[in-house]
Design an enzyme around this catalytic site. Structure first.
Site, mmCIF file in Angstrom:
data_model
loop_
_atom_site.group_PDB
_atom_site.id
_atom_site.type_symbol
_atom_site.label_atom_id
_atom_site.label_comp_id
_atom_site.label_asym_id
_atom_site.label_seq_id
_atom_site.Cartn_x
_atom_site.Cartn_y
_atom_site.Cartn_z
ATOM 1 N N ARG A 1 -23.399 15.947 19.072
ATOM 2 C CA ARG A 1 -22.955 14.635 19.074
ATOM 3 C C ARG A 1 -22.074 14.391 19.188
ATOM 4 N NH1 ARG A 1 -24.651 16.480 12.733
ATOM 5 N NH2 ARG A 1 -26.563 16.019 12.727
ATOM 6 N N GLY B 1 0.661 -1.278 -0.108
ATOM 7 C CA GLY B 1 -0.009 0.265 -0.445
ATOM 8 C C GLY B 1 0.651 1.536 0.080
ATOM 9 N N GLY C 1 4.498 -7.537 4.645
ATOM 10 C CA GLY C 1 4.458 -8.511 3.485
ATOM 11 C C GLY C 1 5.359 -8.286 2.847
ATOM 12 N N ASP D 1 0.684 1.660 9.297
ATOM 13 C CA ASP D 1 0.524 1.538 9.942
ATOM 14 C C ASP D 1 1.359 1.557 11.663
ATOM 15 O OD1 ASP D 1 -2.040 0.716 8.960
ATOM 16 O OD2 ASP D 1 -1.466 -1.295 8.472
ATOM 17 N N GLU E 1 -10.036 0.098 12.943
ATOM 18 C CA GLU E 1 -10.848 -0.654 12.241
ATOM 19 C C GLU E 1 -10.455 -1.655 12.351
ATOM 20 O OE1 GLU E 1 -8.246 -0.520 8.379
ATOM 21 O OE2 GLU E 1 -6.264 -1.367 9.219
ATOM 22 N N ARG F 1 -22.688 9.713 14.979
ATOM 23 C CA ARG F 1 -22.652 10.148 13.153
ATOM 24 C C ARG F 1 -21.038 8.859 13.203
ATOM 25 N NH1 ARG F 1 -25.913 13.398 10.443
ATOM 26 N NH2 ARG F 1 -27.985 13.259 11.839
HETATM 27 O O1 F6P Z 1 -1.242 -1.652 5.686
HETATM 28 C C1 F6P Z 1 -1.567 -0.247 5.157
HETATM 29 C C2 F6P Z 1 -3.505 -0.367 5.526
HETATM 30 O O2 F6P Z 1 -3.388 1.074 4.104
HETATM 31 C C3 F6P Z 1 -4.132 -0.763 6.202
HETATM 32 O O3 F6P Z 1 -3.890 0.727 7.092
HETATM 33 C C4 F6P Z 1 -5.390 -0.980 5.205
HETATM 34 O O4 F6P Z 1 -6.034 -1.889 6.113
HETATM 35 C C5 F6P Z 1 -4.840 -1.577 4.835
HETATM 36 O O5 F6P Z 1 -3.538 -1.266 3.803
HETATM 37 C C6 F6P Z 1 -5.764 -1.635 3.163
HETATM 38 O O6 F6P Z 1 -5.467 -1.725 2.249
HETATM 39 P P1 F6P Z 1 -6.208 -1.498 0.780
HETATM 40 O O7 F6P Z 1 -5.528 -0.363 0.168
HETATM 41 O O8 F6P Z 1 -5.875 -2.683 -0.230
HETATM 42 O O9 F6P Z 1 -7.472 -1.806 0.786
#
Ligand code: F6P
Length: 401
Positions: free
Chosen positions: A176, A13, A118, A141, A236, A277
């Site tokens: 809110r 990414g 990775g 991350d 997330e 929200r």
């Molecule tokens: O590892 C970086 C990251 O942005 C994570 O925080 C996120 O879960 C993932 O990549 C999102 O990946 P993609 O761009 O494949 O949706």
């Protein structure tokens, strides 16, 4: 004598600062008498077809502050080596052989692989095959062990902090609750740092178990104190109280996380009947210009990665142990991810300020707790519990109607 040459690629990414590493490495190469070539679309450009461009002062000028990567990147395809935190996939032998041939034919002294967990796992397989690689730690991350900071993290935190600043004023105006979902996969670094920097009242991260009751309790505690709005930062990858992360499984790739923010929002609304929200920041955190910190870090990574190759320290990854730039075997860096320490200094400081991690009903003060007491106000406690009961009863009534 053949021209000395170093290769570079950006994998996984994207994140702010990739171009700053490319520029840092290329400039260092030229000054040391090396050519620098950049492979396109991550590892894909290494073989069948080989795709690269010569990095020159012309095509690298002005990229220091540009987001993305001029070389392109991918986190899928033939060279994906991770499908889960510890699930490695072996790269096919014919691909390894192909890459080794490319590196030999282009006369590369070394290949700089810029990537996260990775992508560096692929670099490690290259190293074991005898392909001369060094690694540069990249990911928003910030979950790579062996380095205090990956570049991209600070920029992602800046984005999330800016979002919280903006949400603060609208949340206060409308009384809110806002639930802001941030990235980070299995680590809560972005939620924690942005939550602290942006003044969140509740931070939910994968490293600390939490409950909806405690989150609602915090909201009511604030209402009792006259603050009719609440900001919640949720990672997330935070697990739901009943267990499990929210997202979609994908064949042959890491799960796509996302959706927890909306679940938290719905549950707060259900329990407290409070206007709530969700904001999902998503890829905004990966785009745009790198922060000053990331520019400096990325530039240093680029320059020192070239140094590792020249010193023959192949199979190593450059890492930042402030104030030093060191290196470690890539294997060590990809062995386990670095997550937030639940008792670490940042969490302690957040708790001391009254930020809730959803794990206790009261905003425990860790500094006081350390000497055997818990700082709570019984009055606030009882009132908040009473208010929670009332709100739940009202919600049930509303549903029955
Ligand atoms: O590892 C970086 C990251 O942005 C994570 O925080 C996120 O879960 C993932 O990549 C999102 O990946 P993609 O761009 O494949 O949706």
């Amino acid at each position: 004598m053949n021209q000395k040459r170093i290769g570079i690629l950006t994998s996984g990414g994207d994140c702010p600062g990739l171009n700053a590493v490319i520029r840092g490495a290329a400039k260092t190469c030229w000054r040391l008498g090396y050519d620098c070539i950049g492979f396109l679309k991550g590892y894909e450009g290494l073989y069948d077809p080989v795709q690269y461009l010569s990095l020159t002062p012309q095509n690298t000028t002005g990229i220091l502050n540009q987001g993305g990567t001029i070389l392109g990147s991918t986190n899928k395809g033939r060279f994906a080596a991770t499908v889960g935190v510890h699930d490695r996939v072996n790269i096919k032998p014919e691909l390894l052989a192909g890459v080794a041939t490319t590196v030999r034919q282009l006369g590369l002294e070394g290949l700089i692989c810029i990537g996260g967990d990775g992508s560096l796992a692929i670099a490690q397989q290259f190293h074991e095959y005898g392909i001369p690689v060094v690694g540069v730690p990249k990911t928003i991350d910030n979950d790579l062990s062996a380095t205090a900071f990956t570049f991209g993290f600070d920029s992602a935190v800046a984005c999330a902090t800016d979002a919280l600043d903006r949400l603060h004023t609208t949340a206060a105006s409308h009384e809110r609750v806002f639930v802001m979902e941030v990235m980070g996969r299995h680590a809560g670094w972005i939620a924690l740092h942005a939550g602290v920097a942006g003044g969140a009242d509740v931070i939910l991260i994968p490293e600390i178990s939490w409950t909806f009751e405690n989150v609602c309790h915090k909201i009511l505690e604030r209402e009792h104190g006259g603050k009719k709005f609440t900001l919640i930062a949720v990672a997330e990858g935070a697990e739901l109280p009943q267990g499990g992360m929210v997202g979609q499984q994908r064949d042959g790739a890491q799960a796509k996380l996302g959706g927890i923010g909306e679940i938290v929002t719905r549950e707060i609304e259900r329990r407290l009947l409070k206007d709530t929200r969700t904001v999902v920041l998503g890829h905004l955190q990966r785009g745009g210009a790198p922060t000053t910190f990331d520019r400096v870090l990325a530039t240093q990574y680029g320059a020192h990665a070239v140094r590792l190759i020249i010193e023959g320290r192949l199979g190593e990854m450059i890492c930042y142990h402030p104030p030093q730039m060191n290196s470690v075997p890539i294997l060590k860096a990809v062995n386990r991810i670095r997550t937030v320490e639940p008792d670490g200094a940042a969490v302690q400081a957040a708790r001391a300020l009254g930020i809730s991690f959803g794990d206790t009903a009261e905003s425990a003060n860790p500094f006081v707790a350390r000497i055997g007491e818990v700082a709570t106000s019984d009055d606030v406690e009882q009132d908040a519990e009473f208010a929670l009961d009332l709100a739940e009863a009202a919600a049930e009534e509303a549903l029955a109607d």
